[in-house]
Enzyme design. Structure first.
Site, short mmCIF file in Angstrom:
data_model
loop_
_atom_site.label_atom_id
_atom_site.label_comp_id
_atom_site.label_asym_id
_atom_site.label_seq_id
_atom_site.Cartn_x
_atom_site.Cartn_y
_atom_site.Cartn_z
N SER A 133 0.84 -1.19 0.00
CA SER A 133 0.00 0.00 0.00
C SER A 133 0.88 1.23 0.00
CB SER A 133 -0.90 0.02 1.23
OG SER A 133 -1.56 1.27 1.37
N TYR A 175 -1.89 -0.17 10.26
CA TYR A 175 -2.01 -0.68 8.89
C TYR A 175 -0.79 -0.30 8.07
CZ TYR A 175 -3.69 -1.09 4.09
OH TYR A 175 -3.81 -1.40 2.75
#
Length: 260
Positions: free
Chosen positions: A152, A165
């Site tokens: 990501s 995250y």
């Protein structure tokens, strides 16, 4: 999974076996469909939604591809071993050529609200599972294979609202570096693909049907729009193909130029 015809420009992955985790929706679904369209036999995992998995299998087979769905939920000890057991059962212990670690969870509170359970959950799914899937890959992947981790853009940006995250994706990128070093002598490439904001079910609650949110998300990318699952799948397809043979140990930015 044998007796396949020679490859052609339309089927560059003919004769290859691919494993895609989290392939029943979103980015994983697009990847499974793209690899199958390129000729690979795709085994993809799903967590709970059997109907969604069946739909993906049906779409792939209707288009002339080959796909098998296996149930595999991540986040508990032994999850990677169960996935590989399901893969072996589905393929008759065939080797694998392409492994795509896509399954992940995006929930993560900011540092003031993050609980130990939430921290453990996101790391168990996003880091521990890919690590032990990679461990199982070592003995199964054929020479000149491909390992592709879906990371990501949050792994390289300061996003306090997604602190845990983002940390999992930075860890996944480091795993990519080490795997590339370990598997390089066998001609196996290992890379991360880092999406930005993508129009998937994960983002549906705040993105879809909200013109202001759509406009803001689009403004973050240099290319001026929100990503689609197919944008990511096409990058994965390149890395999975012979064309991607000289790229390894890299994090490929697929954010549309976010944060420039």
């Amino acid at each position: 999974m044998s007796g396949t015809p020679a490859t052609s420009p339309a089927t560059p992955l003919q004769g290859k076996n691919a494993l895609v985790t989290g392939g029943s929706r979103g980015i994983g679904r697009a990847i499974a469909e793209r690899l199958a369209r390129d000729g690979a036999t795709v085994v993809f995992s799903y967590a709970r939604d059997e109907a969604a998995a069946a739909e993906v299998t049906s779409r792939i087979t209707a288009a002339g591809g080959q796909a098998v769905a296996v149930e595999a939920e991540f986040g508990t000890r032994g999850d990677a071993a169960r996935l590989w057991a399901a893969y072996d059962a589905a393929t008759g212990h065939a080797g694998v050529d392409i492994v795509v670690n896509n399954a992940g969870i995006g929930r993560s509170s900011d540092i003031s609200a993050l609980t130990e359970d939430e921290f453990d959950d996101v790391f168990a799914v996003n880091v521990r599972a890919p690590f032990f899937i990679a461990q199982g890959t070592l003995s199964r992947i054929r020479d000149h294979g491909r390992v592709i981790n879906i990371s990501s853009g949050a792994g390289r940006l300061a996003l306090p609202e997604l602190i845990a995250y983002g940390a999992t994706k930075a860890a996944l990128d480091n795993l990519t570096l080490n795997l590339a070093k370990v598997l390089g002598p066998r001609g196996i490439t290992v890379n991360s693909v880092a999406p930005g904001i993508v129009d998937t079910d994960v983002n549906a609650s705040w993105l879809r049907g909200n013109q202001e949110a759509q406009a803001h998300a689009a403004s973050l990318a240099a290319l001026g729009r929100v990503g689609e699952p197919e944008d990511i799948a096409d990058v994965v397809a390149f890395l999975a193909s012979t064309d991607g043979r000289w790229v390894t140990g890299r994090v490929v930015d697929a954010t549309g130029g976010a944060g420039l």
